[in-house]
Design a protein around this motif. Sequence first.
Motif, mmCIF file in Angstrom:
data_model
loop_
_atom_site.group_PDB
_atom_site.id
_atom_site.type_symbol
_atom_site.label_atom_id
_atom_site.label_comp_id
_atom_site.label_asym_id
_atom_site.label_seq_id
_atom_site.Cartn_x
_atom_site.Cartn_y
_atom_site.Cartn_z
ATOM 1 N N MET A 69 0.780 49.597 28.991
ATOM 2 C CA MET A 69 -0.680 49.563 28.947
ATOM 3 C C MET A 69 -1.294 50.243 30.173
ATOM 4 S SD MET A 69 -1.137 45.593 27.671
ATOM 5 C CE MET A 69 -2.894 45.673 27.313
ATOM 6 N N ARG A 70 -2.409 50.922 29.943
ATOM 7 C CA ARG A 70 -3.193 51.486 31.044
ATOM 8 C C ARG A 70 -4.590 51.817 30.540
ATOM 9 N NH1 ARG A 70 -0.911 57.455 32.589
ATOM 10 N NH2 ARG A 70 -2.168 56.925 34.405
ATOM 11 N N GLU A 71 -5.560 51.894 31.480
ATOM 12 C CA GLU A 71 -6.954 52.114 31.101
ATOM 13 C C GLU A 71 -7.572 53.350 31.745
ATOM 14 O OE1 GLU A 71 -8.754 47.805 30.157
ATOM 15 O OE2 GLU A 71 -8.118 48.013 32.250
ATOM 16 N N VAL A 72 -6.946 53.892 32.812
ATOM 17 C CA VAL A 72 -7.442 55.119 33.432
ATOM 18 C C VAL A 72 -6.294 56.124 33.530
ATOM 19 C CG1 VAL A 72 -9.160 53.828 34.759
ATOM 20 C CG2 VAL A 72 -6.979 54.423 35.823
ATOM 21 N N ASP A 73 -6.641 57.406 33.624
ATOM 22 C CA ASP A 73 -5.597 58.436 33.627
ATOM 23 C C ASP A 73 -5.092 58.742 35.032
ATOM 24 O OD1 ASP A 73 -7.602 59.985 34.763
ATOM 25 O OD2 ASP A 73 -7.723 61.437 33.114
ATOM 26 N N ASP A 74 -4.091 59.629 35.092
ATOM 27 C CA ASP A 74 -3.488 60.004 36.370
ATOM 28 C C ASP A 74 -4.517 60.589 37.336
ATOM 29 O OD1 ASP A 74 -1.080 59.198 35.355
ATOM 30 O OD2 ASP A 74 -0.105 61.166 35.485
ATOM 31 N N ARG A 112 -13.606 49.250 51.840
ATOM 32 C CA ARG A 112 -14.159 50.598 51.701
ATOM 33 C C ARG A 112 -14.375 51.187 53.097
ATOM 34 N NH1 ARG A 112 -17.166 53.978 48.359
ATOM 35 N NH2 ARG A 112 -16.592 52.654 46.581
ATOM 36 N N ARG A 113 -14.070 52.472 53.261
ATOM 37 C CA ARG A 113 -14.262 53.141 54.546
ATOM 38 C C ARG A 113 -15.565 53.913 54.598
ATOM 39 N NH1 ARG A 113 -8.919 56.700 55.039
ATOM 40 N NH2 ARG A 113 -9.963 57.474 53.156
ATOM 41 N N THR A 114 -15.891 54.615 53.501
ATOM 42 C CA THR A 114 -17.099 55.440 53.474
ATOM 43 C C THR A 114 -17.839 55.226 52.168
ATOM 44 O OG1 THR A 114 -16.114 57.383 52.388
ATOM 45 C CG2 THR A 114 -15.848 57.204 54.793
ATOM 46 N N GLY A 115 -19.111 55.617 52.159
ATOM 47 C CA GLY A 115 -19.903 55.461 50.950
ATOM 48 C C GLY A 115 -19.508 56.411 49.844
ATOM 49 N N ASP A 116 -18.818 57.499 50.163
ATOM 50 C CA ASP A 116 -18.512 58.519 49.163
ATOM 51 C C ASP A 116 -17.163 58.347 48.473
ATOM 52 O OD1 ASP A 116 -20.903 59.794 49.538
ATOM 53 O OD2 ASP A 116 -20.122 61.244 50.984
ATOM 54 N N GLU A 117 -16.289 57.557 49.039
ATOM 55 C CA GLU A 117 -14.956 57.465 48.435
ATOM 56 C C GLU A 117 -14.997 56.697 47.118
ATOM 57 O OE1 GLU A 117 -12.708 55.621 51.449
ATOM 58 O OE2 GLU A 117 -13.390 53.590 51.015
ATOM 59 N N ILE A 118 -14.043 57.028 46.241
ATOM 60 C CA ILE A 118 -13.839 56.303 44.983
ATOM 61 C C ILE A 118 -12.752 55.264 45.231
ATOM 62 C CG2 ILE A 118 -13.078 56.492 42.580
ATOM 63 C CD1 ILE A 118 -14.063 59.436 42.687
ATOM 64 N N THR A 119 -12.995 54.044 44.797
ATOM 65 C CA THR A 119 -12.001 52.984 44.979
ATOM 66 C C THR A 119 -11.612 52.400 43.623
ATOM 67 O OG1 THR A 119 -13.769 51.361 45.374
ATOM 68 C CG2 THR A 119 -12.737 52.371 47.309
ATOM 69 N N PRO A 130 -5.127 55.955 28.367
ATOM 70 C CA PRO A 130 -6.318 55.919 29.216
ATOM 71 C C PRO A 130 -7.622 56.103 28.449
ATOM 72 C CG PRO A 130 -4.612 57.270 30.213
ATOM 73 C CD PRO A 130 -4.135 56.950 28.827
ATOM 74 N N LEU A 131 -8.599 55.284 28.809
ATOM 75 C CA LEU A 131 -9.956 55.423 28.293
ATOM 76 C C LEU A 131 -10.842 56.174 29.284
ATOM 77 C CD1 LEU A 131 -10.463 51.775 26.992
ATOM 78 C CD2 LEU A 131 -10.217 53.819 25.562
ATOM 79 N N ILE A 132 -10.617 55.944 30.583
ATOM 80 C CA ILE A 132 -11.440 56.531 31.634
ATOM 81 C C ILE A 132 -10.714 57.738 32.223
ATOM 82 C CG2 ILE A 132 -12.662 56.117 33.797
ATOM 83 C CD1 ILE A 132 -13.615 54.345 31.498
ATOM 84 N N LYS A 133 -11.394 58.871 32.268
ATOM 85 C CA LYS A 133 -10.828 60.102 32.809
ATOM 86 C C LYS A 133 -11.289 60.310 34.260
ATOM 87 C CE LYS A 133 -9.456 60.903 28.569
ATOM 88 N NZ LYS A 133 -8.042 60.651 28.176
ATOM 89 N N GLY A 134 -10.348 60.730 35.083
ATOM 90 C CA GLY A 134 -10.682 60.986 36.475
ATOM 91 C C GLY A 134 -11.751 62.049 36.645
ATOM 92 N N ALA A 135 -11.786 63.009 35.729
ATOM 93 C CA ALA A 135 -12.776 64.079 35.805
ATOM 94 C C ALA A 135 -14.197 63.562 35.633
ATOM 95 C CB ALA A 135 -12.474 65.140 34.749
ATOM 96 N N TRP A 136 -14.344 62.374 35.051
ATOM 97 C CA TRP A 136 -15.679 61.809 34.834
ATOM 98 C C TRP A 136 -16.234 61.107 36.076
ATOM 99 C CZ3 TRP A 136 -14.487 58.671 29.738
ATOM 100 C CH2 TRP A 136 -14.111 59.565 28.716
ATOM 101 N N MET A 150 -6.442 57.914 39.164
ATOM 102 C CA MET A 150 -5.638 57.271 40.203
ATOM 103 C C MET A 150 -5.476 58.188 41.412
ATOM 104 S SD MET A 150 -5.001 54.273 38.966
ATOM 105 C CE MET A 150 -3.602 53.567 39.833
ATOM 106 N N ALA A 151 -5.308 59.485 41.150
ATOM 107 C CA ALA A 151 -5.109 60.440 42.243
ATOM 108 C C ALA A 151 -6.379 60.647 43.061
ATOM 109 C CB ALA A 151 -4.619 61.769 41.684
ATOM 110 N N ARG A 152 -7.543 60.522 42.432
ATOM 111 C CA ARG A 152 -8.802 60.750 43.144
ATOM 112 C C ARG A 152 -9.229 59.549 43.985
ATOM 113 N NH1 ARG A 152 -13.805 62.866 39.884
ATOM 114 N NH2 ARG A 152 -14.509 63.056 42.056
ATOM 115 N N ALA A 153 -8.710 58.379 43.658
ATOM 116 C CA ALA A 153 -9.210 57.140 44.265
ATOM 117 C C ALA A 153 -8.299 56.627 45.370
ATOM 118 C CB ALA A 153 -9.350 56.067 43.184
ATOM 119 N N ARG A 154 -8.870 55.770 46.232
ATOM 120 C CA ARG A 154 -8.068 54.916 47.097
ATOM 121 C C ARG A 154 -7.723 53.683 46.275
ATOM 122 N NH1 ARG A 154 -10.484 52.776 51.633
ATOM 123 N NH2 ARG A 154 -8.547 52.812 52.807
#
Length: 303
Positions: free
Chosen positions: A217-222, A272-279, A194-200, A225-229
């Motif tokens: 292969m993967r580009e983002v961490d667990d 998207r459902r709301t403006g605040d969610e991460i997708t 992963p290059l992109i961290k969920g904490a960021w 994925m857990a924080r996003a829809r």
Amino acid sequence: MSVAIIGPGAEARLTWNGLCDALEAGHRLPRAAIGDTLLSRGQDRVLNRTAVIDGLGQLAKCATIFPGNGDLGKPTVNGSVTLYDDRTGELTSLIDFHLVTKWKTAGDSLLAARRLARPEARAILLVGAGTVARSMIGAYAFAFPGARFTLWNRNADRARAMAAEVPGLVVATDLQAAVGAAEIICTATMATEPLIKGAWLRPGQHLDLIGAYTPTMREVDDAAMARARVFVDARATTVHHIGELMRPIASGAITEADVIADFYDDPATFARRTGDEITIAKNGGGAHLDLMTAHYIAGAARD
């Protein structure tokens, strides 16, 4: 039956809106039958992809992926595309491989971003300085007029070289800071870790994940994925085939049920459902998308 030879000059007849319409129409047809064969020689790969869609036709696409080509000044990915008649199976078109790949790959993620990114999003981060990133600039600029693009690449010299050719493109040196400032994040790399961290990540962001295409292969961490829809272009070509999904499912960070929708599902669900969610939208780029894109290109060239 005559065979059309369609080269890169056909691009002048293509539009991003036309392609997105074609992709949506293709997903209203019966679900595609697809088959992939991947062969490897070290880091080099040969990928054969075939697809059949009732009412659209058949396609065979052969791709070679040679990561070392970048150092030689040559395209990393090459290949061929053949399109066949839906009723008779006769060869109808030989279409420039790079033309199909460019528009299919970018159109896939553009369709997802049009549904999932906030409409007012303008700050776009590109991670990876390859051919796909260049294509995404044009695609995103169509859907998000006035978009501002920032580029981060592991090799800073390649990022600066690309920025010198693309007006307005800004090079970032701090990936974490660039992620924090972006509203849309597009990853198009050959990363195996992963290059992109969920904490960021912060509320309201949308991520288009393009690069990973094998189980390793993967580009983002667990955590990301857990924080996003999570959405995918096709469950059949991603969930059990690409590390971006396989590894967080195996670790328990997400479950298969957390993949909310693919393009065959109701568009109201792929939204998207709301403006605040991460997708997050994972672009698996299956052969059925190549078929839909090739059919669109052939029609535009013929017209």
